[in-house]
Design a protein around this motif. Structure first.
Motif, PDB file in Angstrom:
ATOM      1  N   GLU A 171      -3.475   1.751  -9.731  1.00 51.72           N
ATOM      2  CA  GLU A 171      -4.379   1.087  -8.806  1.00 51.72           C
ATOM      3  C   GLU A 171      -5.336   2.102  -8.167  1.00 51.72           C
ATOM      4  O   GLU A 171      -4.916   2.997  -7.427  1.00 51.72           O
ATOM      5  CB  GLU A 171      -3.540   0.388  -7.725  1.00 51.72           C
ATOM      6  CG  GLU A 171      -4.303  -0.099  -6.523  1.00 51.72           C
ATOM      7  CD  GLU A 171      -5.395  -1.078  -6.891  1.00 51.72           C
ATOM      8  OE1 GLU A 171      -6.573  -0.758  -6.641  1.00 51.72           O
ATOM      9  OE2 GLU A 171      -5.051  -2.134  -7.429  1.00 51.72           O
ATOM     10  N   GLY A 199      -7.325   1.838  -5.745  1.00 52.70           N
ATOM     11  CA  GLY A 199      -7.419   1.735  -4.299  1.00 52.70           C
ATOM     12  C   GLY A 199      -6.493   2.653  -3.539  1.00 52.70           C
ATOM     13  O   GLY A 199      -6.790   3.037  -2.406  1.00 52.70           O
ATOM     14  N   GLN A 247       0.129  -7.189  -5.508  1.00 52.51           N
ATOM     15  CA  GLN A 247      -1.192  -6.716  -5.092  1.00 52.51           C
ATOM     16  C   GLN A 247      -1.899  -6.022  -6.242  1.00 52.51           C
ATOM     17  O   GLN A 247      -3.116  -6.164  -6.429  1.00 52.51           O
ATOM     18  CB  GLN A 247      -1.058  -5.771  -3.902  1.00 52.51           C
ATOM     19  CG  GLN A 247      -2.390  -5.340  -3.302  1.00 52.51           C
ATOM     20  CD  GLN A 247      -3.167  -6.511  -2.732  1.00 52.51           C
ATOM     21  OE1 GLN A 247      -2.612  -7.322  -1.989  1.00 52.51           O
ATOM     22  NE2 GLN A 247      -4.440  -6.621  -3.082  1.00 52.51           N
ATOM     23  N   TYR A 248      -1.126  -5.277  -7.017  1.00 48.89           N
ATOM     24  CA  TYR A 248      -1.657  -4.592  -8.192  1.00 48.89           C
ATOM     25  C   TYR A 248      -2.277  -5.587  -9.173  1.00 48.89           C
ATOM     26  O   TYR A 248      -3.387  -5.382  -9.697  1.00 48.89           O
ATOM     27  CB  TYR A 248      -0.512  -3.801  -8.831  1.00 48.89           C
ATOM     28  CG  TYR A 248      -0.663  -3.399 -10.259  1.00 48.89           C
ATOM     29  CD1 TYR A 248      -1.480  -2.331 -10.630  1.00 48.89           C
ATOM     30  CD2 TYR A 248       0.056  -4.056 -11.264  1.00 48.89           C
ATOM     31  CE1 TYR A 248      -1.575  -1.937 -11.954  1.00 48.89           C
ATOM     32  CE2 TYR A 248      -0.043  -3.662 -12.579  1.00 48.89           C
ATOM     33  CZ  TYR A 248      -0.853  -2.612 -12.927  1.00 48.89           C
ATOM     34  OH  TYR A 248      -0.941  -2.234 -14.235  1.00 48.89           O
ATOM     35  N   ASP A 261      -5.536  -7.052  -7.702  1.00 46.67           N
ATOM     36  CA  ASP A 261      -6.642  -6.089  -7.753  1.00 46.67           C
ATOM     37  C   ASP A 261      -7.169  -5.920  -9.175  1.00 46.67           C
ATOM     38  O   ASP A 261      -8.384  -5.804  -9.398  1.00 46.67           O
ATOM     39  CB  ASP A 261      -6.190  -4.742  -7.184  1.00 46.67           C
ATOM     40  CG  ASP A 261      -5.917  -4.799  -5.693  1.00 46.67           C
ATOM     41  OD1 ASP A 261      -6.375  -5.769  -5.045  1.00 46.67           O
ATOM     42  OD2 ASP A 261      -5.248  -3.889  -5.177  1.00 46.67           O
ATOM     43  N   GLU A 293      -9.358  -8.863  -9.927  1.00 40.19           N
ATOM     44  CA  GLU A 293     -10.641  -8.813  -9.223  1.00 40.19           C
ATOM     45  C   GLU A 293     -11.602  -7.813  -9.850  1.00 40.19           C
ATOM     46  O   GLU A 293     -12.821  -8.004  -9.799  1.00 40.19           O
ATOM     47  CB  GLU A 293     -10.400  -8.464  -7.752  1.00 40.19           C
ATOM     48  CG  GLU A 293      -9.768  -9.598  -6.967  1.00 40.19           C
ATOM     49  CD  GLU A 293      -9.464  -9.220  -5.528  1.00 40.19           C
ATOM     50  OE1 GLU A 293      -9.810  -8.063  -5.140  1.00 40.19           O
ATOM     51  OE2 GLU A 293      -8.889 -10.045  -4.798  1.00 40.19           O
TER      52      GLU A 293
END
Length: 400
Positions: free
Chosen positions: A149, A151, A194-195, A198, A201
């Motif tokens: 990820e 982020g 969440q991974y 993301d 997205e």
């Protein structure tokens, strides 16, 4: 009688001198001083914390990450540990199960810091890493994060390491291959973490900019769902050419199997957490069910200086091939150890972070299961782009 007392006193005095002399010689003996294989005095044991999924649907994934870490610690200790500032240190791993839940990761991290005095904590999922980033700088511990990820290294956290390559480098080559081979309509069924969110997205605009269309977009909670027929059926009703799937390898393989069982003949764009060889193992070792899939290159298809030695060592105690997760954890532990040596400290977290790039460059060749060109200022490991796809039931490797 007086003579007897003198004899006894002299004997006792001699015995006392002999014992003191023997103790002095024992303290100076090479065996007592160098049992760890180093000329330095013992500095003690460094605790490496680990919080990951060791139960539930992602347990296999978590166990693989832990295996690589524990193998590295065992090898380093058997090699005599590390010498830092004239003292010799060994390592120990303290593990806690977080069931793939970020709130559990955060709670585990606090326990590891407070009860084990851990300065370095591994987490193999982005949700857990983000949860620890809220307080790790304040608590003064380094997050050894296994997630692609982007982020996690874009937050500006000064005590955070990202071990695997960023996944955003895969978006264009994955998209181009699947569109060219199968078509422009894609169904999104990634992991609900969440991974996964993301990844979705970032993939969607790339897919659409190249003329594609997202015809279905839902996620799968692998911590709860075990039967994927309903969601896969709903996706296939939209007649996609490609399915975007991913998460831990085992449940991701079952999603692919469910799609094939329901008649899907298109391609699979697989996020990098799932590995083609591990998915094939779940499917009986047959790659044909994954025809047209594209993902990252399996470790056993890689040829770095230390890959063959690591694979052989891993298979001594396991009846399967090692995963990329285990290998990256193995390499990262050696990079961390080398960073401590370069920094001249085992507990100054900022100094060790500053020396992480030097640690990567000092990685012994036979430990380069993956080659790490360096570590960026953001804490991210550098890497080379290598992807693979399945064609006619075979893995085709593309890249450096």
């Amino acid at each position: 009688m007086h003579s007897l007392k003198k004899v006894l006193f002299g004997g006792l005095l001699f015995l006392l001198i002999f014992i003191v002399s023997a103790c002095g010689n024992e303290e100076a003996s090479p065996d007592a001083e160098g049992s760890s294989g180093s000329s330095g005095e013992s500095g003690g044991e460094i605790t490496i914390g680990y919080s990951g999924p060791l139960s539930g649907p992602a347990a296999t994934y978590g166990e693989e990450t832990l295996k690589g870490l524990e193998m590295a610690v065992k090898d380093i200790n058997e090699e005599g540990g590390i010498e830092v500032d004239g003292k010799n240190y060994t390592f120990a791993v303290s593990t806690l199960d977080d069931k793939y839940l970020p709130n559990e990761t955060a709670a585990n991290a606090k326990r590891l810091v407070q009860e084990e005095d851990a300065k370095f904590i591994y987490s193999p999922h982005s949700g857990g890493i983000y949860a620890m980033q809220v307080f790790n700088e304040m608590e003064d511990f380094v997050i050894m994060g296994y997630t692609s990820e982007p982020g996690v290294t874009d937050q500006g956290n000064t005590l955070n390491v990202r071990i695997p390559p960023r996944y955003d480098q895969y978006l264009e080559p994955f998209t181009e291959y699947e569109m060219e081979r199968f078509g422009e309509k894609i169904a999104f069924l990634p992991t609900a973490s969440q991974y996964g969110k993301d990844w979705s997205e970032m993939l969607q605009p790339v897919w659409e900019e190249k003329g594609g269309e997202v015809v279905f977009n839902e996620s799968i909670d692998f911590s709860k769902d075990t039967d994927f027929q309903t969601i896969v059926s709903n996706a296939l009703e939209q007649d996609p050419d490609v399915m975007f799937i991913g998460g831990p390898s085992e449940p991701t393989a079952l999603v692919a199997k469910q799609a094939r069982d329901l008649g899907f003949e298109g391609g699979f764009l697989i996020m990098d957490q799932a590995k083609l060889d591990e998915m094939a193992a779940v499917l009986g070792g047959d790659y044909s069910m994954l025809e047209g899939a594209i993902s990252t290159t399996p470790l056993v298809k890689s040829e770095f200086p230390g890959t063959a030695e690591y694979v052989a060592k891993y298979k001594e105690n396991n009846d399967r091939d090692p995963s990329a997760e285990s290998a990256f954890h193995y390499v990262s532990m050696y990079v961390l150890a080398e960073a401590m040596k370069a920094a001249g400290t085992v507990d100054d977290t900022k100094a060790i972070m500053a020396a992480m790039d030097e640690g990567a460059k000092n990685l012994p060749e036979n430990k380069q299961v993956y080659t790490v060109p360096g570590v960026g200022e953001d804490g991210g490991f550098g890497s080379m782009l290598r992807v693979s796809y399945i064609e006619d039931g075979e893995i085709i490797v593309v890249g450096d």
